[in-house]
Design a protein around this motif. Structure first.
Motif: not given
Length: 308
Positions: A180-199
């Motif tokens: 992509x022209x711009x590659x933005x990576x927001x590395x927040x790590x594993x979630x408190x509730x595993x896999x729940x990326x709404x967190x």
């Protein structure tokens, strides 16, 4: 593309060692744990500052030329994009078509789960074709895990049409690569509730979208100082905000600010220009149009022409 059956290695899917006993701790400990982990969302955005700045500049440049900004995603990512797009018209008085959110499954997916639709790359391609994306447009693909076929299909189709593409994900490049022209990576790590990326992932994404859209509007002259001078006065709350902005910036009384706002047609930016230059509404409109709606540039131009 990543095998959709083997996502466990992704950063967003890993188990958080700090929350292994989540179902055994007190409510207060739950709040403290979430608060501690949420700090990582802010840090993740800070680490992506260069890419976010580049995205702001690219987008502002295209929108000045008549382009549009699109967010596209599925599930939580799609909802966040739709939310950010929907808030631009009341905040910055933009036409609804300038910033648009596209979610897999359409409007219905905003209120009910349609996550199964994220696996269809062809639907993402179709969404781009339907909106007649061109080389003037910017398309931001949002996918926490980075693997969503719907988003990949949309971005690939947008790139083929010459649009600027921005990829926003919460996994490192070595786990999921995307061109992509711009590659933005927001590395927040594993979630408190595993896999729940709404967190955490969702929080970081919301922060990043806030910065992107607001930064673009600042560059487009929708802001004077730190005031939203292009606010749409559509209800009593927003009229009150408009009056306070005028009072803060001009030292007018509330009554006089109201008269000025009425004379401007409820447009704070034009009201300020009229007050500071003495121009009437038609002349002020014309001057603003000459400077693409940038009130600071319009005032500088007026002062330069009329200086003694």
């Amino acid at each position: 593309m990543t095998n959709l059956q083997e996502r466990g290695y992704l950063l967003t899917e890993q188990v958080n060692a700090n929350s292994l006993n989540l179902d055994q701790i007190s409510s207060l400990e739950i709040v403290e744990l979430f608060n501690s982990e949420d700090q990582k969302a802010v840090a993740a955005v800070a680490a992506a500052k260069e890419q976010l700045a580049q995205a702001i500049d690219y987008t502002a440049e295209r929108l000045r030329q008549g382009g549009r900004l699109f967010y596209i995603g599925a599930g939580t990512s799609g909802r966040l994009g739709v939310l950010d797009a929907a808030e631009c018209p009341p905040t910055f008085c933009t036409p609804p078509e300038l910033v648009q959110g596209i979610i897999a499954g359409g409007a219905g997916a905003l209120v009910r789960s349609s996550e199964d639709l994220e696996d269809r790359a062809e639907d993402g391609e179709a969404a781009i074709a339907q909106r007649q994306i061109t080389q003037l447009d910017v398309v931001v693909g949002i996918t926490a895990g980075g693997t969503t076929p719907y988003v990949h299909g949309a971005l690939n189709a947008a790139r083929q049409r010459g649009a600027i593409t921005i990829f926003m994900a919460c996994v490192p490049t070595e786990q999921v690569k995307f061109d992509a022209d711009v590659d933005i990576r927001l590395l927040t790590g594993p979630e408190v509730l595993a896999g729940s990326t709404r967190l955490k992932a969702g929080t970081a994404t919301k922060l990043a979208l806030n910065i992107l859209s607001t930064g673009v509007m600042v560059k487009l002259g929708k802001v004077y100082g730190n005031r939203m001078v292009d606010v749409a006065v559509t209800n009593q709350k927003l009229r009150d905000r408009a009056l306070r902005i005028l009072q803060d910036l001009t030292d007018l009384s509330r009554e006089d600010a109201g008269v000025l706002l009425d004379r401007s047609g409820n447009w704070v930016k034009l009201a300020l220009l009229m007050h500071w230059t003495g121009l009437d509404k038609e002349e002020g409109d014309r001057l603003l149009a000459e400077h693409q709606g940038n009130v600071r540039l319009a005032i500088a131009s007026y002062n330069n022409v009329n200086k003694t």
